[in-house]
Structure formats: structure tokens, C-alpha cells
Design a protein around this motif. Structure first.
Motif, short mmCIF file in Angstrom:
data_model
loop_
_atom_site.label_atom_id
_atom_site.label_comp_id
_atom_site.label_asym_id
_atom_site.label_seq_id
_atom_site.Cartn_x
_atom_site.Cartn_y
_atom_site.Cartn_z
N GLN A 112 0.81 -1.21 0.00
CA GLN A 112 0.00 0.00 0.00
C GLN A 112 0.85 1.26 0.00
OE1 GLN A 112 -2.92 -0.21 3.22
NE2 GLN A 112 -2.76 -2.42 3.23
N TYR A 113 2.17 1.09 -0.08
CA TYR A 113 3.07 2.23 0.07
C TYR A 113 2.75 3.35 -0.91
CZ TYR A 113 7.36 4.99 0.14
OH TYR A 113 8.25 6.03 0.22
N HIS A 114 2.59 3.01 -2.19
CA HIS A 114 2.39 4.04 -3.21
C HIS A 114 0.99 4.67 -3.14
CE1 HIS A 114 6.23 3.37 -5.13
NE2 HIS A 114 6.00 2.07 -5.14
N THR A 115 0.05 3.98 -2.53
CA THR A 115 -1.28 4.58 -2.35
C THR A 115 -1.31 5.48 -1.11
OG1 THR A 115 -2.06 2.65 -1.10
CG2 THR A 115 -2.42 2.64 -3.49
N ILE A 116 -0.41 5.21 -0.16
CA ILE A 116 -0.33 6.05 1.04
C ILE A 116 0.59 7.24 0.81
CG2 ILE A 116 0.43 6.14 3.45
CD1 ILE A 116 -0.36 3.19 3.69
N MET A 117 1.79 6.98 0.30
CA MET A 117 2.78 8.04 0.07
C MET A 117 2.61 8.61 -1.35
SD MET A 117 4.18 8.23 2.98
CE MET A 117 5.51 9.36 2.62
N THR A 118 1.46 9.21 -1.59
CA THR A 118 1.19 9.84 -2.88
C THR A 118 1.91 11.19 -2.96
OG1 THR A 118 -0.76 10.93 -1.99
CG2 THR A 118 -1.08 8.74 -2.99
N PRO A 119 2.07 11.75 -4.17
CA PRO A 119 2.69 13.07 -4.28
C PRO A 119 1.99 14.12 -3.41
CG PRO A 119 2.57 12.05 -6.43
CD PRO A 119 1.83 11.14 -5.49
N LYS A 120 0.67 14.03 -3.32
CA LYS A 120 -0.07 14.98 -2.47
C LYS A 120 0.29 14.80 -1.01
CE LYS A 120 -4.73 16.55 -1.30
NZ LYS A 120 -6.19 16.35 -1.53
N ARG A 121 0.38 13.55 -0.55
CA ARG A 121 0.73 13.28 0.84
C ARG A 121 2.16 13.75 1.14
NH1 ARG A 121 -0.92 9.48 4.54
NH2 ARG A 121 -2.98 10.04 3.77
N VAL A 122 3.06 13.53 0.19
CA VAL A 122 4.45 13.97 0.37
C VAL A 122 4.52 15.48 0.54
CG1 VAL A 122 6.70 14.17 -0.77
CG2 VAL A 122 5.47 12.00 -0.83
N LYS A 123 3.77 16.22 -0.29
CA LYS A 123 3.74 17.69 -0.18
C LYS A 123 3.17 18.13 1.17
CE LYS A 123 3.29 18.49 -5.16
NZ LYS A 123 2.38 18.96 -6.26
N GLN A 124 2.12 17.43 1.62
CA GLN A 124 1.52 17.76 2.91
C GLN A 124 2.50 17.54 4.05
OE1 GLN A 124 -1.91 15.18 2.81
NE2 GLN A 124 -3.24 16.73 1.88
#
Length: 300
Positions: A112-124
């Protein structure tokens, strides 16, 4: 007296130059190599940039003092320097917390890593890790700037909030001093103690997981987390050393001032490219590839 001063100046210049060169090289490698545009490396880029900010807030001024033999700084300059130094330490802990979270997700929820650590989540996460501590520190400096000063000598190599509050007057001004100190304690809890608890708890769970995993999984986990753990332990130790020194500086020889300053401001940014660049296989491979391309273009 001139010769030792210029010798120290040469050492500071060479060390600062090496720190900037090594960190900028690693940042350029992350920025230019699209295969390194991953959450972990993006967080590392922010950590390195923050380290450079901390070093630059102190060492150019130290060079100027050694060169001119004039250890003077304006009150406004002292406040600005304190802001950048405290922000450096605060953002370091928040970014290390984010990096620990990234490693926690990658190990316990790999599918689930890529669904959790999305570009939006990284920016947040980047926003929270940098803007949150910066806002807290800015308010702290605003409180300190309201203090009335009765002394004008900072017994440290650089300005920080403890140094500034010790210059303030007592008596009718003591209430402002107490408010500033109380807020400083709250900041230490929020931006130092809490991140340390979160990071330690996450790595304890990761280490416990490795005992139950296969030998291959254990090695992969170790390779993934080793650099982060070393950086966290190093920065935690130098921060604790600095906090203890701040409370005992009045009773310690002046030489401890230089040791505390070097440990807190100079050592961590210098170690980042060494630990990540040398100990991380992925960075070694990318750096070797980039170096070969440069050599081919130059006809070497």
C-alpha cells in the motif's frame, strides 16, 4: 595571537566549503536524477537543505569574526541568527520524524506504500514538517524581541533564544522573561521531545519486526533504515548535549562553547552526505553513473 586565529579561520573555511560542496552535490544528484524522485529522497533533500541553512546561519559570521577580530553583532542580527538556528534544529527533528514514518509505511505496508505516500501526501508532510516548526520558532523570537535588555554580551559562539533571554532585565520585566521561557519549554516538548518519542517507537517496532523476519527481509530492512537511524542518533545526541550545555554554560569553561557549537551546527550537516552518499548503495550507483557521464563528455 594572529597565527592561531588565521589557522582556525582556514579550518573553518575548509570545513564549511566541504560541507556545502558535499551537500549541494547530493542535492543536485537527487534533483537531476529522476529515478531518485521518491518520497524518501525528497525528504532527504529537505533535510540537507535545512542543514545547509543551519551551517550558513553561523559559520560565515564566525569567519568574519576571525578575519576582522571584531566579535560584534547587532540585536536584530542576533534575533535573525537565533531564528535560523532554532528553525534548523526544529525542522531537523520534524523531517526525521517524517522520514521514520516513510520507512515505517514501506516496511509494514509495502503493497500500500504508493497509495499512502502519494505526491499529495508527500507535499503535505513537507509542508507540516517545515512550516509548522518555523511558525512556532517565529513566535518564540517575537516574544524574545519584546524583552528589555540589561546586558549585551552573548557568551556563546552564536545567538540562540537562551542567550537572548539571559540578557534581559529582571524586576518588572521578569514576567515577559517567564512567558518566553515557558513558551520555550513548550516548544522543546512539541518539536524535540514528541518527535523523538515517535521516531524511537517506530524504529523499535521496525527492529522487533526484523527479529521475526527472514534473513533476506532482515537485510533489506537494515539497508533501508540504517542511514536514518544513524542520522537520528547523531542529531539527538548533539541536541541533548547542546540543551544540557545551555543550562550549565555559566559553570563550564569557554572551550565547551566551541565544542557544543561544532557538535550542533557543523557536524550533522557534514555527516549527511557521508552517511547517505557512502552508506546508501542507490546513491553510490547513481553518483558513479553521473561521474562516468561527466568523464565521457570531458573525454577523460
Amino acid at each position: 595571537m594572529g597565527s592561531p586565529r588565521y589557522l582556525l579561520l582556514a579550518v573553518v573555511i575548509l570545513t564549511y566549503f566541504a560541507t556545502v560542496l558535499a551537500n549541494v552535490t547530493l542535492m543536485l544528484l537527487i534533483f537531476l536524477d529522476t529515478s531518485l524522485h521518491k518520497p524518501m529522497h525528497i525528504f532527504l533533500f529537505s533535510l540537507i537543505l535545512n542543514g545547509l541553512m543551519g551551517s550558513t546561519a553561523v559559520w560565515p559570521m564566525v569567519m568574519n569574526i576571525l578575519l576582522t577580530n571584531s566579535p560584534l553583532i547587532s540585536y536584530e542580527g542576533c534575533l535573525i541568527q537565533a531564528f535560523f538556528i532554532i528553525t534548523y534544529g526544529s525542522c531537523n527533528f520534524s523531517m526525521l520524524t517524517v522520514m521514520a514514518y516513510d520507512r515505517f509505511v514501506s516496511i509494514f505496508k509495502p503493497l500500500q506504500y504508493h497509495t499512502i505516500m502519494t505526491p499529495k501526501r508527500v507535499k503535505q508532510l513537507l509542508f507540516l514538517a517545515n512550516v509548522g516548526p518555523t511558525a512556532l520558532v517565529l513566535f518564540q523570537i517575537c516574544l524574545s524581541s519584546q524583552l528589555s535588555l540589561c546586558r549585551y554580551k552573548v557568551n556563546k559562539l552564536y545567538c540562540d533564544n537562551v542567550s537572548i533571554t539571559r540578557l534581559s532585565c529582571g524586576g518588572s520585566h521578569a514576567i515577559k522573561n517567564r512567558i518566553s521561557n515557558l513558551y520555550g519549554i513548550v516548544c522543546i516538548i512539541v518539536i524535540v521531545a514528541l518527535p523523538m518519542v515517535l521516531i524511537v517507537s517506530s524504529y523499535v517496532k521496525i527492529i522487533m519486526f526484523t527479529f521475526k523476519a527472514s534473513k533476506t527481509a532482515r537485510k533489506k530492512t537494515f539497508d533501508t533504515c540504517f542511514s536514518h537511524i544513524i542520522v537520528f542518533i547523531n542529531f539527538s545526541l548533539v541536541t541533548l548535549f547542546s540543551l544540557i550545555y545551555n543550562r550549565l554554560s555559566a559553570y563550564l569553561p569557554g572551550e565547551y562553547n566551541i565544542v557544543a557549537s561544532i557538535n550542533y551546527i557543523l557536524v550533522p550537516p557534514l555527516l549527511h552526505p557521508i552517511i547517505y552518499g557512502i552508506k546508501t548503495k542507490e546513491f553510490r550507483q547513481r553518483f558513479s553513473r553521473a561521474w562516468r557521464k561527466i568523464a565521457i563528455r570531458q573525454g577523460v
